[in-house]
Design a protein around this motif. Structure first.
Motif, PDB file in Angstrom:
ATOM      1  N   ALA A 182      -2.221   7.701  -0.065  1.00 34.83           N
ATOM      2  CA  ALA A 182      -3.150   8.185  -1.086  1.00 34.83           C
ATOM      3  C   ALA A 182      -2.788   9.590  -1.568  1.00 34.83           C
ATOM      4  O   ALA A 182      -3.122   9.957  -2.690  1.00 34.83           O
ATOM      5  CB  ALA A 182      -4.577   8.164  -0.539  1.00 34.83           C
TER       6      ALA A 182
ATOM      7  N   ASP B 127       0.855  -1.179   0.000  1.00 34.86           N
ATOM      8  CA  ASP B 127       0.000   0.000   0.000  1.00 34.86           C
ATOM      9  C   ASP B 127       0.889   1.226   0.000  1.00 34.86           C
ATOM     10  O   ASP B 127       2.055   1.162   0.384  1.00 34.86           O
ATOM     11  CB  ASP B 127      -0.968   0.003   1.195  1.00 34.86           C
ATOM     12  CG  ASP B 127      -0.246  -0.028   2.529  1.00 34.86           C
ATOM     13  OD1 ASP B 127       0.150   1.049   3.011  1.00 34.86           O
ATOM     14  OD2 ASP B 127      -0.070  -1.121   3.088  1.00 34.86           O
TER      15      ASP B 127
ATOM     16  N   PRO C   6      -3.917  -0.312  -8.617  1.00 34.44           N
ATOM     17  CA  PRO C   6      -4.766  -0.063  -7.454  1.00 34.44           C
ATOM     18  C   PRO C   6      -5.806  -1.181  -7.310  1.00 34.44           C
ATOM     19  O   PRO C   6      -6.361  -1.662  -8.299  1.00 34.44           O
ATOM     20  CB  PRO C   6      -5.439   1.266  -7.779  1.00 34.44           C
ATOM     21  CG  PRO C   6      -4.545   1.920  -8.784  1.00 34.44           C
ATOM     22  CD  PRO C   6      -3.963   0.789  -9.580  1.00 34.44           C
TER      23      PRO C   6
ATOM     24  N   ASN D 235      -4.194   7.232   5.177  1.00 29.43           N
ATOM     25  CA  ASN D 235      -5.101   6.818   4.111  1.00 29.43           C
ATOM     26  C   ASN D 235      -4.244   6.271   2.984  1.00 29.43           C
ATOM     27  O   ASN D 235      -3.409   6.997   2.439  1.00 29.43           O
ATOM     28  CB  ASN D 235      -5.942   7.997   3.621  1.00 29.43           C
ATOM     29  CG  ASN D 235      -6.886   8.485   4.700  1.00 29.43           C
ATOM     30  OD1 ASN D 235      -7.614   7.697   5.281  1.00 29.43           O
ATOM     31  ND2 ASN D 235      -6.855   9.774   4.981  1.00 29.43           N
TER      32      ASN D 235
ATOM     33  N   ILE E 168      -3.634   3.552  -0.568  1.00 31.45           N
ATOM     34  CA  ILE E 168      -4.132   2.847  -1.737  1.00 31.45           C
ATOM     35  C   ILE E 168      -3.513   1.448  -1.704  1.00 31.45           C
ATOM     36  O   ILE E 168      -2.289   1.312  -1.662  1.00 31.45           O
ATOM     37  CB  ILE E 168      -3.712   3.562  -3.047  1.00 31.45           C
ATOM     38  CG1 ILE E 168      -4.164   5.018  -3.060  1.00 31.45           C
ATOM     39  CG2 ILE E 168      -4.235   2.789  -4.260  1.00 31.45           C
ATOM     40  CD1 ILE E 168      -5.648   5.219  -3.096  1.00 31.45           C
TER      41      ILE E 168
ATOM     42  N   THR F 174      -8.656   0.586  -1.040  1.00 32.15           N
ATOM     43  CA  THR F 174      -8.108   1.601  -0.136  1.00 32.15           C
ATOM     44  C   THR F 174      -8.015   1.027   1.272  1.00 32.15           C
ATOM     45  O   THR F 174      -8.623  -0.006   1.588  1.00 32.15           O
ATOM     46  CB  THR F 174      -9.008   2.857  -0.102  1.00 32.15           C
ATOM     47  OG1 THR F 174     -10.319   2.483   0.349  1.00 32.15           O
ATOM     48  CG2 THR F 174      -9.094   3.520  -1.474  1.00 32.15           C
ATOM     49  N   CYS F 175      -7.245   1.704   2.111  1.00 30.88           N
ATOM     50  CA  CYS F 175      -7.148   1.320   3.512  1.00 30.88           C
ATOM     51  C   CYS F 175      -6.986   2.579   4.349  1.00 30.88           C
ATOM     52  O   CYS F 175      -6.494   3.605   3.873  1.00 30.88           O
ATOM     53  CB  CYS F 175      -5.984   0.363   3.747  1.00 30.88           C
ATOM     54  SG  CYS F 175      -4.347   1.040   3.378  1.00 30.88           S
ATOM     55  N   THR F 176      -7.423   2.497   5.587  1.00 32.59           N
ATOM     56  CA  THR F 176      -7.286   3.600   6.536  1.00 32.59           C
ATOM     57  C   THR F 176      -6.832   3.009   7.860  1.00 32.59           C
ATOM     58  O   THR F 176      -7.365   1.992   8.310  1.00 32.59           O
ATOM     59  CB  THR F 176      -8.632   4.329   6.730  1.00 32.59           C
ATOM     60  OG1 THR F 176      -9.102   4.766   5.465  1.00 32.59           O
ATOM     61  CG2 THR F 176      -8.472   5.532   7.650  1.00 32.59           C
TER      62      THR F 176
END
Length: 167
Positions: A131, A128, A147, A157, A159, A150-152
């Motif tokens: 972003a 990842d 891509p 944040n 991609i 997404t991840c948080t």
């Protein structure tokens, strides 16, 4: 070019060298005005002890110059990653760092990591990236990573990116 390098698990003495590379990369980010590891206090989130633990688990790999024996690049390669919600056979790259003064080393490390993942029967190499870093996105795209979500995590944040590995 790859014949000039060795890809292997990190040694105990290599862990402080890897951490030093991370600190130097954070300084480089300050100099370039990039707000990423330096702004997030990456060295506090992932202290030296984190890499020691990952080394003991056999998860830290390095690219070493065969000529100088110098550590050129390093990363944690994990079999599982909570950021990905599937059971695809993949190897997950984290904490990826290259020596500031070794342009091109990241691409070489990634090629070795792909070969390693294939040997382990993996279909994907995954990672990842932030972003809000378009230049890093372009870099990973140029390396064949697409891509995939997404991840948080906390204030991060990201991609999710993956590269399908072909035997």
């Amino acid at each position: 070019m790859q014949s000039r390098y060795q890809f292997r698990e990190i040694t105990k003495s290599g862990v402080p060298q890897m951490f030093s590379m991370i600190l130097k990369r954070m300084e480089w980010m300050d100099e370039k005005g990039i707000q990423q590891w330096n702004a997030a206090k990456y060295d506090t989130i992932y202290p030296l002890s984190y890499y020691e633990e990952k080394r003991l688990n056999g998860e830290v790999f390095v690219l070493v110059s065969k000529d100088t024996k110098e550590l050129i690049s390093a990363a944690v390669l994990k079999e599982q990653d909570d950021r990905w919600n599937d059971s695809e056979p993949a190897l997950y790259l984290h904490n990826f760092v290259t020596r500031v003064e070794a342009p091109g080393a990241g691409s070489i490390f990634l090629r070795f990591a792909e070969e390693y993942a294939l040997k382990k029967g993996k279909k994907y190499l995954r990672l990842d990236s932030a972003a809000d870093n378009p230049s890093l996105a372009r870099y990973y795209t140029s390396q064949g990573f697409v891509p995939a979500g997404t991840c948080t995590e906390g204030g991060y944040n990201g991609i999710l990116r993956q590269k399908e590995l072909l035997p």
